[in-house]
Motif scaffolding. Structure first.
Motif, PDB file in Angstrom:
ATOM      1  N   PRO A  12       3.130  16.688   8.746  1.00 36.58           N
ATOM      2  CA  PRO A  12       3.961  15.797   7.936  1.00 36.58           C
ATOM      3  C   PRO A  12       4.411  14.613   8.789  1.00 36.58           C
ATOM      4  N   LEU A  13       4.546  13.443   8.193  1.00 33.87           N
ATOM      5  CA  LEU A  13       4.985  12.278   8.956  1.00 33.87           C
ATOM      6  C   LEU A  13       6.357  12.520   9.581  1.00 33.87           C
ATOM      7  N   SER A  14       7.160  13.341   8.946  1.00 34.62           N
ATOM      8  CA  SER A  14       8.487  13.645   9.492  1.00 34.62           C
ATOM      9  C   SER A  14       8.418  14.415  10.808  1.00 34.62           C
ATOM     10  N   GLU A  15       7.251  14.996  11.131  1.00 32.56           N
ATOM     11  CA  GLU A  15       7.084  15.727  12.392  1.00 32.56           C
ATOM     12  C   GLU A  15       6.288  14.910  13.406  1.00 32.56           C
ATOM     13  N   VAL A  16       6.480  13.600  13.381  1.00 32.70           N
ATOM     14  CA  VAL A  16       5.723  12.695  14.235  1.00 32.70           C
ATOM     15  C   VAL A  16       5.951  12.982  15.716  1.00 32.70           C
ATOM     16  N   SER A  17       7.184  13.324  16.098  1.00 35.28           N
ATOM     17  CA  SER A  17       7.458  13.603  17.512  1.00 35.28           C
ATOM     18  C   SER A  17       6.694  14.822  17.995  1.00 35.28           C
ATOM     19  N   LYS A  18       6.647  15.866  17.174  1.00 38.86           N
ATOM     20  CA  LYS A  18       5.906  17.078  17.541  1.00 38.86           C
ATOM     21  C   LYS A  18       4.416  16.777  17.686  1.00 38.86           C
ATOM     22  N   ALA A  19       3.883  15.959  16.793  1.00 39.11           N
ATOM     23  CA  ALA A  19       2.464  15.625  16.871  1.00 39.11           C
ATOM     24  C   ALA A  19       2.151  14.882  18.169  1.00 39.11           C
ATOM     25  N   HIS A  20       3.007  13.954  18.555  1.00 45.83           N
ATOM     26  CA  HIS A  20       2.801  13.237  19.817  1.00 45.83           C
ATOM     27  C   HIS A  20       2.870  14.188  21.004  1.00 45.83           C
ATOM     28  N   LEU A  21       3.824  15.101  20.986  1.00 43.81           N
ATOM     29  CA  LEU A  21       3.917  16.092  22.054  1.00 43.81           C
ATOM     30  C   LEU A  21       2.647  16.926  22.138  1.00 43.81           C
ATOM     31  N   ASP A  22       2.154  17.384  20.998  1.00 44.61           N
ATOM     32  CA  ASP A  22       0.965  18.237  20.975  1.00 44.61           C
ATOM     33  C   ASP A  22      -0.268  17.465  21.454  1.00 44.61           C
ATOM     34  N   LEU A  23      -0.374  16.200  21.058  1.00 45.97           N
ATOM     35  CA  LEU A  23      -1.521  15.396  21.487  1.00 45.97           C
ATOM     36  C   LEU A  23      -1.520  15.218  23.005  1.00 45.97           C
ATOM     37  N   GLU A  24      -0.364  14.888  23.553  1.00 45.94           N
ATOM     38  CA  GLU A  24      -0.290  14.656  24.996  1.00 45.94           C
ATOM     39  C   GLU A  24      -0.478  15.936  25.801  1.00 45.94           C
ATOM     40  N   ALA A  25      -0.164  17.074  25.201  1.00 49.96           N
ATOM     41  CA  ALA A  25      -0.333  18.359  25.880  1.00 49.96           C
ATOM     42  C   ALA A  25      -1.706  18.968  25.622  1.00 49.96           C
ATOM     43  N   SER A  26      -2.593  18.207  24.973  1.00 49.71           N
ATOM     44  CA  SER A  26      -3.957  18.670  24.656  1.00 49.71           C
ATOM     45  C   SER A  26      -3.955  19.926  23.798  1.00 49.71           C
ATOM     46  N   ARG A  27      -2.949  20.034  22.929  1.00 53.45           N
ATOM     47  CA  ARG A  27      -2.906  21.173  22.007  1.00 53.45           C
ATOM     48  C   ARG A  27      -3.603  20.864  20.687  1.00 53.45           C
ATOM     49  N   THR A  28      -4.122  19.661  20.538  1.00 49.43           N
ATOM     50  CA  THR A  28      -4.839  19.300  19.316  1.00 49.43           C
ATOM     51  C   THR A  28      -6.326  19.163  19.612  1.00 49.43           C
ATOM     52  N   THR A  29      -7.143  19.413  18.603  1.00 50.20           N
ATOM     53  CA  THR A  29      -8.582  19.175  18.711  1.00 50.20           C
ATOM     54  C   THR A  29      -9.015  18.370  17.499  1.00 50.20           C
ATOM     55  N   GLY A  30     -10.012  17.530  17.693  1.00 55.82           N
ATOM     56  CA  GLY A  30     -10.486  16.722  16.588  1.00 55.82           C
ATOM     57  C   GLY A  30      -9.460  15.679  16.178  1.00 55.82           C
ATOM     58  N   SER A  31      -9.657  15.143  14.980  1.00 59.24           N
ATOM     59  CA  SER A  31      -8.761  14.099  14.473  1.00 59.24           C
ATOM     60  C   SER A  31      -7.420  14.690  14.062  1.00 59.24           C
ATOM     61  N   VAL A  32      -6.376  13.896  14.201  1.00 56.41           N
ATOM     62  CA  VAL A  32      -5.037  14.273  13.767  1.00 56.41           C
ATOM     63  C   VAL A  32      -4.543  13.214  12.792  1.00 56.41           C
ATOM     64  N   ILE A  40       0.839  -1.198   0.000  1.00 59.75           N
ATOM     65  CA  ILE A  40       0.000   0.000   0.000  1.00 59.75           C
ATOM     66  C   ILE A  40       0.874   1.247   0.000  1.00 59.75           C
ATOM     67  N   ARG A  41       0.458   2.246  -0.769  1.00 63.30           N
ATOM     68  CA  ARG A  41       1.006   3.604  -0.652  1.00 63.30           C
ATOM     69  C   ARG A  41       0.032   4.409   0.193  1.00 63.30           C
ATOM     70  N   HIS A  42       0.476   4.835   1.351  1.00 60.71           N
ATOM     71  CA  HIS A  42      -0.395   5.593   2.238  1.00 60.71           C
ATOM     72  C   HIS A  42      -0.611   7.013   1.732  1.00 60.71           C
ATOM     73  N   GLU A  43      -1.826   7.488   1.869  1.00 62.36           N
ATOM     74  CA  GLU A  43      -2.167   8.877   1.572  1.00 62.36           C
ATOM     75  C   GLU A  43      -2.494   9.662   2.842  1.00 62.36           C
ATOM     76  N   ALA A  44      -2.958   8.977   3.891  1.00 63.41           N
ATOM     77  CA  ALA A  44      -3.270   9.613   5.170  1.00 63.41           C
ATOM     78  C   ALA A  44      -3.100   8.571   6.270  1.00 63.41           C
ATOM     79  N   ILE A  45      -2.448   8.975   7.354  1.00 61.52           N
ATOM     80  CA  ILE A  45      -2.160   8.079   8.477  1.00 61.52           C
ATOM     81  C   ILE A  45      -2.733   8.708   9.739  1.00 61.52           C
ATOM     82  N   ALA A  46      -3.445   7.936  10.533  1.00 56.46           N
ATOM     83  CA  ALA A  46      -4.066   8.475  11.739  1.00 56.46           C
ATOM     84  C   ALA A  46      -3.087   8.509  12.907  1.00 56.46           C
ATOM     85  N   LEU A  47      -3.260   9.517  13.755  1.00 52.16           N
ATOM     86  CA  LEU A  47      -2.636   9.533  15.071  1.00 52.16           C
ATOM     87  C   LEU A  47      -3.726   9.237  16.096  1.00 52.16           C
TER      88      LEU A  47
END
Length: 327
Positions: A303-323, A38-45
């Motif tokens: 971007p998938l290359s910013e996976v660490s930042k996304a995890h940080l933001d999720l754990e700090a409740s800086r995200t809303t809705g789906s990521v 599979i070639r991924h087009e969107a990956i869920a966090l």
């Protein structure tokens, strides 16, 4: 072994903080007889990704690639695979290894996507939506006239459960973590929304219901909400614990037994045991989305290359809705 082009991928060599997630490139092999590429087009966090990363959930081997949900296009099909062709648009909702531009996967893990469902919508909805459907249609089949309490109604599964239960004719009471999040749930048209940081849950519910307790509770929070929920569930009612974002709750079995409260901890797998049940459930999920029951999907994209930042933001409740990640 023949290989395709270099594949951007996130590798985990040890469990720990977000910094252990390393974005790199690797060559990927062609599919074995019973695999597809599979070639991924969107990956869920998803929050489960955090639990795999931080060590809450064990991993069989390291290094590994985490992530369990994604959507994309089949690029190559193994010699023994039938029913799938190159170009098929597909998604999956629980198969470890999603944090990559491409991946090899057993096609039994896949669902085919309708033409009018996008990859972003699929990665945002599939796992959460199937869970929500399982909760309101199977674990506790919501009926018109039910009074149900949904914790964490502003985010994730809780938001979908709230909307779906409302569409089934229930009186829906939702909780949010703070007053500001009430604005998020306004479009859901719930019957009552309680901000847990400033409002007393029992007082607000009993004022609204004229002293009646709720018939069912959908709780993905756990420790922070469970005990209060148990005292607000009517005798013979049901508590459905589908997650423990705040930690595992202390369960007062004496109270539950005395009030004859049914306590459930359902898992998606037990309600989707075969391809037929998966196909039926996904079709119903997509129909509910297309009919407007579940609202709009406007994911936050990294971007998938910013996976660490996304995890940080999720754990700090800086995200809303789906990521989601863009490979």
């Amino acid at each position: 072994m023949n290989t395709t082009q270099a594949n951007g991928i996130v590798r985990l060599t040890r469990q720990g903080p977000p910094s252990v997630l390393e974005y790199t490139t690797e060559q990927i092999g062609l599919p074995k007889p019973h695999e597809v590429l599979i070639r991924h087009e969107a990956i869920a966090l998803n929050f489960v990704d955090v639990l795999f990363r931080n060590g809450s959930f064990p991993l069989r081997q390291l290094p590994t690639t985490i992530g369990v949900e994604a959507a994309g296009v089949i690029e190559s099909v193994g010699s023994g695979v039938t029913g799938w062709t190159v170009g098929d648009r597909v998604g999956y909702y629980f198969s470890l290894g999603a944090y990559a531009q491409q991946r090899l996967i057993d096609p039994r893990q896949l669902v085919k996507l309708p033409d009018d469902i996008t990859f972003d919508q699929t990665a945002s909805l599939l796992a959460k939506g199937l869970t929500a459907r399982m909760l309101v249609k199977q674990a506790y089949p919501v009926q018109a006239g039910d009074i149900v309490l949904v914790h964490a109604a502003a985010v994730g599964v809780g938001s979908l459960v709230s909307r779906w239960a409302k569409s089934l004719g229930a009186t829906v009471i939702g909780t949010v973590g703070n007053e500001a999040k009430k604005a998020i749930v306004e479009p859901y048209r719930l019957d009552l929304v309680v901000a847990l940081d400033k409002e007393d849950l029992a007082e607000k519910i009993h004022a609204f219901t004229n002293g009646r307790d709720v018939g069912a509770v959908f709780d993905g929070v756990g420790k922070a909400t469970f005990s209060k929920s148990a005292t607000l569930t009517k005798p013979g009612g049901t508590i459905v614990l589908y997650g423990s974002a705040s930690g595992a709750p202390e369960i007062d079995s004496t109270l539950l037994n005395a009030r004859q409260i049914k306590f459930l901890q359902p898992s998606l797998g037990q309600y989707l045991p075969d391809p037929e049940s998966v196909n039926l459930s996904t079709a119903e999920l997509f129909d509910a989305f297309q009919s407007g029951i579940l609202g709009n999907v406007t994911p936050t994209i990294y971007p998938l290359s910013e996976v660490s930042k996304a995890h940080l933001d999720l754990e700090a409740s800086r995200t809303t809705g789906s990521v989601i990640f863009r490979p």
